[in-house]
Design a protein around this motif. Structure first.
Motif, short mmCIF file in Angstrom:
data_model
loop_
_atom_site.label_atom_id
_atom_site.label_comp_id
_atom_site.label_asym_id
_atom_site.label_seq_id
_atom_site.Cartn_x
_atom_site.Cartn_y
_atom_site.Cartn_z
N SER A 71 4.99 -6.44 -4.66
CA SER A 71 5.30 -6.42 -3.34
C SER A 71 3.91 -6.62 -2.51
CB SER A 71 5.99 -4.88 -2.76
OG SER A 71 5.09 -4.02 -2.97
N LEU A 72 4.29 -6.95 -1.22
CA LEU A 72 3.38 -7.19 -0.39
C LEU A 72 2.46 -5.85 -0.34
CD1 LEU A 72 1.47 -8.92 1.39
CD2 LEU A 72 3.07 -8.48 3.29
N ASP A 73 3.02 -4.72 0.04
CA ASP A 73 2.31 -3.26 0.09
C ASP A 73 1.86 -2.96 -1.08
OD1 ASP A 73 3.26 -3.23 2.77
OD2 ASP A 73 4.77 -1.68 1.93
N GLU A 74 2.11 -3.33 -2.13
CA GLU A 74 1.33 -3.07 -3.31
C GLU A 74 0.30 -3.91 -3.76
OE1 GLU A 74 4.84 -2.71 -6.24
OE2 GLU A 74 3.42 -3.17 -7.67
N ALA A 75 0.45 -5.11 -3.33
CA ALA A 75 -0.86 -6.07 -3.41
C ALA A 75 -2.06 -5.81 -2.40
CB ALA A 75 -0.24 -7.54 -2.87
N ARG A 76 -1.49 -5.43 -1.15
CA ARG A 76 -2.64 -5.12 -0.05
C ARG A 76 -3.42 -3.81 -0.56
NH1 ARG A 76 0.28 -7.25 5.45
NH2 ARG A 76 -0.42 -9.51 4.96
N ALA A 77 -2.61 -2.80 -1.12
CA ALA A 77 -3.27 -1.66 -1.78
C ALA A 77 -4.26 -2.20 -2.76
CB ALA A 77 -2.16 -0.78 -2.19
N ALA A 78 -3.77 -2.74 -3.65
CA ALA A 78 -4.52 -3.26 -4.86
C ALA A 78 -5.72 -4.03 -4.50
CB ALA A 78 -3.62 -3.89 -5.79
N LEU A 79 -5.95 -4.71 -3.32
CA LEU A 79 -6.97 -5.23 -2.90
C LEU A 79 -8.28 -4.26 -2.85
CD1 LEU A 79 -6.03 -7.93 -0.17
CD2 LEU A 79 -6.77 -8.40 -2.41
N GLU A 80 -7.74 -2.94 -2.31
CA GLU A 80 -9.09 -2.02 -2.40
C GLU A 80 -9.96 -1.89 -3.58
OE1 GLU A 80 -9.55 -0.42 0.34
OE2 GLU A 80 -7.76 -0.82 1.48
N GLY A 81 -9.28 -2.33 -4.73
CA GLY A 81 -10.14 -2.02 -5.87
C GLY A 81 -10.85 -3.24 -6.30
N PHE A 82 -10.90 -4.34 -5.30
CA PHE A 82 -11.57 -5.48 -5.30
C PHE A 82 -12.78 -5.89 -4.50
CE2 PHE A 82 -7.85 -5.72 -8.02
CZ PHE A 82 -8.06 -6.48 -9.14
N SER A 83 -13.62 -6.52 -4.51
CA SER A 83 -14.43 -6.99 -3.68
C SER A 83 -14.36 -8.66 -3.55
CB SER A 83 -16.09 -6.85 -3.93
OG SER A 83 -16.14 -6.99 -5.37
N ALA A 84 -14.72 -9.24 -2.56
CA ALA A 84 -14.85 -10.59 -2.20
C ALA A 84 -15.78 -11.49 -3.25
CB ALA A 84 -15.20 -11.03 -0.81
N PRO A 85 -15.28 -12.65 -3.35
CA PRO A 85 -14.32 -13.49 -2.98
C PRO A 85 -12.90 -12.91 -3.81
CG PRO A 85 -15.81 -14.66 -4.51
CD PRO A 85 -16.41 -13.57 -4.28
N TYR A 86 -11.96 -12.75 -3.41
CA TYR A 86 -10.59 -12.21 -4.05
C TYR A 86 -9.95 -13.48 -4.63
CZ TYR A 86 -11.59 -8.41 -0.68
OH TYR A 86 -12.29 -7.50 -0.18
N VAL A 87 -9.33 -13.26 -6.08
CA VAL A 87 -8.52 -14.36 -6.53
C VAL A 87 -7.42 -13.72 -6.54
CG1 VAL A 87 -8.32 -15.48 -8.69
CG2 VAL A 87 -10.69 -14.80 -8.06
N LEU A 88 -6.34 -14.71 -5.98
CA LEU A 88 -4.95 -14.28 -5.97
C LEU A 88 -4.11 -15.23 -6.52
CD1 LEU A 88 -5.30 -13.36 -2.02
CD2 LEU A 88 -5.48 -11.75 -3.77
#
Ligand code: AMP
Ligand code: GLY
Length: 427
Positions: A129-146
């Motif tokens: 889900s979008l919420d899950e994905a946005r929360a998961a971004l916290e664990g990564f740094s730029a550049p983000y691979v989606l």
């Protein structure tokens, strides 16, 4: 025994060209059929109107025409389970089952398998889900691979430079940009290095290396501009040294084949590994369940073996009795001629005159072509794959561009720098 080839692009023209030279056909007078094919494929095969999404019709055709091998070119029919429908009727098929084709059909499936089997790849999180994905971004740094989880015609990967861009891209993915393919998303750690592709044939138990290649995904010279299906390729990829190739087999390909067999879903067909050569060694970017396009064109130019016999051995689970695949030492290079507007909306209908393009030993594989009133015309994004061999990348490149220059096609364009990395390394 008759053979049926499914698909209509440059990859399938290269397969048809090589299959037509197979002893399975030349020594028996048996036939090669292709569906739907294209005007280039028609030089080697009898074209038939078959819809690969209509499994019962394909099965019926195979039974009526005594088809002893079906070769599936593209991924969509595999992910759709066509190989299962054929095997259920005892028809040998080159290509994985629906369950095994998940290696291409679901990025999350492949990442989970890599994690279980300890296969080197980028760290990741799956999000539904979008919420899950946005929360998961916290664990990564730029550049983000989606990445959209499912098949998105090669367009489902976004590399976002900032968190805002990443949030926006995620909203588009979950908003239906890639249809059901984006219902789940994989977020990955960004890897740096040079990319290379490696191919292996497997019947689920035995594995035969099938060579390497590198392609140029961006539309513009110097690898700039939007992504495409590939504007050119060459084989071998010399960056993938024999030592690294051995590592790829041992640490990536063999554990994958074993894990698929252990799960009760053995993978049969060609396994196309997209690799990142990182400072920590080769890592898997993604798998494809088919040959690459245009990588297949350069591999077929180098293949010394009988393709029909190889693919049949794979389909009949006899790969263990087959000697290693033999590829000529020379380099093969292919230049894609695409229609103006590609990768956006390509101009259709432009006239093509191949002239004497093949006079010097080059081979012109048709991708998106058609005929109208006896005239060859452009009928797709990537239209022609002009392919040549040589003792070096530079020589293969010169020969391929000499052939390109012999073609009259005012509505087509190509990159003039295919192979630049290797040419620079050759000095
Ligand atoms: P894919 O469709 O998964 O092959 O991704 C398309 C392209 O995106 C690849 O060829 C890479 O250039 C890039 N890419 C995909 N995953 C990563 C990653 N984890 N790190 C860096 N680049 C990536
Ligand atoms: N040329 C890349 C691919 O076939 O996926």
């Amino acid at each position: 025994m008759n053979i049926l080839l499914l698909g209509s692009g440059g990859r399938e023209h290269a397969l048809a060209w090589k299959l037509a030279q197979s002893r399975l056909l030349t020594e028996t007078g048996d036939r090669l059929y292709a569906a739907p094919g294209n005007p280039g494929i028609a030089e080697h095969a009898e074209l038939v109107a078959l819809d690969a999404t209509h499994h019962a019709a394909v099965v019926r055709f195979c039974q009526e025409r005594r088809i002893a091998l079906v070769v599936v070119g593209p991924e969509a029919p595999l992910v759709d389970g066509l190989a299962d429908s054929l095997r259920a009727e005892g028809i040998p098929v080159f290509g994985p089952s629906q369950a095994a084709a998940q290696l291409e059909g679901s990025k999350g499936f492949t990442k989970d398998l890599c994690q279980r089997a300890g296969i080197p790849t980028a760290g990741y999180v799956r999000a539904a889900s979008l919420d899950e994905a946005r929360a998961a971004l916290e664990g990564f740094s730029a550049p983000y691979v989606l990445k959209a989880d499912g098949l998105a015609a090669g367009k489902g990967v976004v590399i976002a430079e900032t968190r805002d861009e990443a949030n926006e891209a995620l909203a588009e993915m979950f908003g239906g940009q890639f249809g059901s393919a984006g219902a789940e998303v994989v977020i990955e750690e960004f890897m740096t290095g040079e990319e290379a592709s490696f191919f292996a044939l497997t019947d689920g138990a035995s594995v035969l290396a099938f060579g390497s290649a590198q392609d140029h995904k961006r539309v513009g010279e110097g690898d700039t501009g939007p992504n495409t299906g590939g504007m050119g390729a060459y084989s071998p990829a010399r960056v993938l040294t024999p030592l690294l190739e051995g590592e790829v087999l041992e640490r990536i390909i063999l554990p994958t084949v074993r894990a698929m067999a252990d799960a009760g879903t053995p993978y049969s067909g060609v396994l196309f590994a997209g690799l990142m050569l990182t400072s920590e060694g080769p890592k898997l970017i993604e798998y494809n369940a088919r040959f690459g396009d245009p990588e297949c064109q350069v591999l077929m130019m180098r293949l010394e073996d009988d393709l029909g016999e190889l693919l049949l051995a794979c389909a009949e689970n006899r790969l263990g009795t087959v000697p290693p695949v033999s590829l000529r030492d020379e380099v093969a290079l292919t230049v894609v001629m695409a229609a103006d507007g590609y990768p956006g909306t390509p101009a259709k209908g432009g006239a093509i005159d191949l002239g004497e393009a093949e006079a010097g030993g080059a081979k012109v594989f048709h991708a998106g072509t058609a005929t109208a009133n006896g005239q060859l015309i452009a009928n797709g994004g990537r239209v022609l794959n002009v392919t040549a061999t040589g003792n070096s990348v530079r020589e293969a490149q010169q020969r391929a561009y000499a052939a390109v220059d012999a073609i009259e096609a005012p509505t087509l364009f190509c990159r003039r720098d295919i192979g630049w990395r290797e040419v620079a390394r050759e000095g």
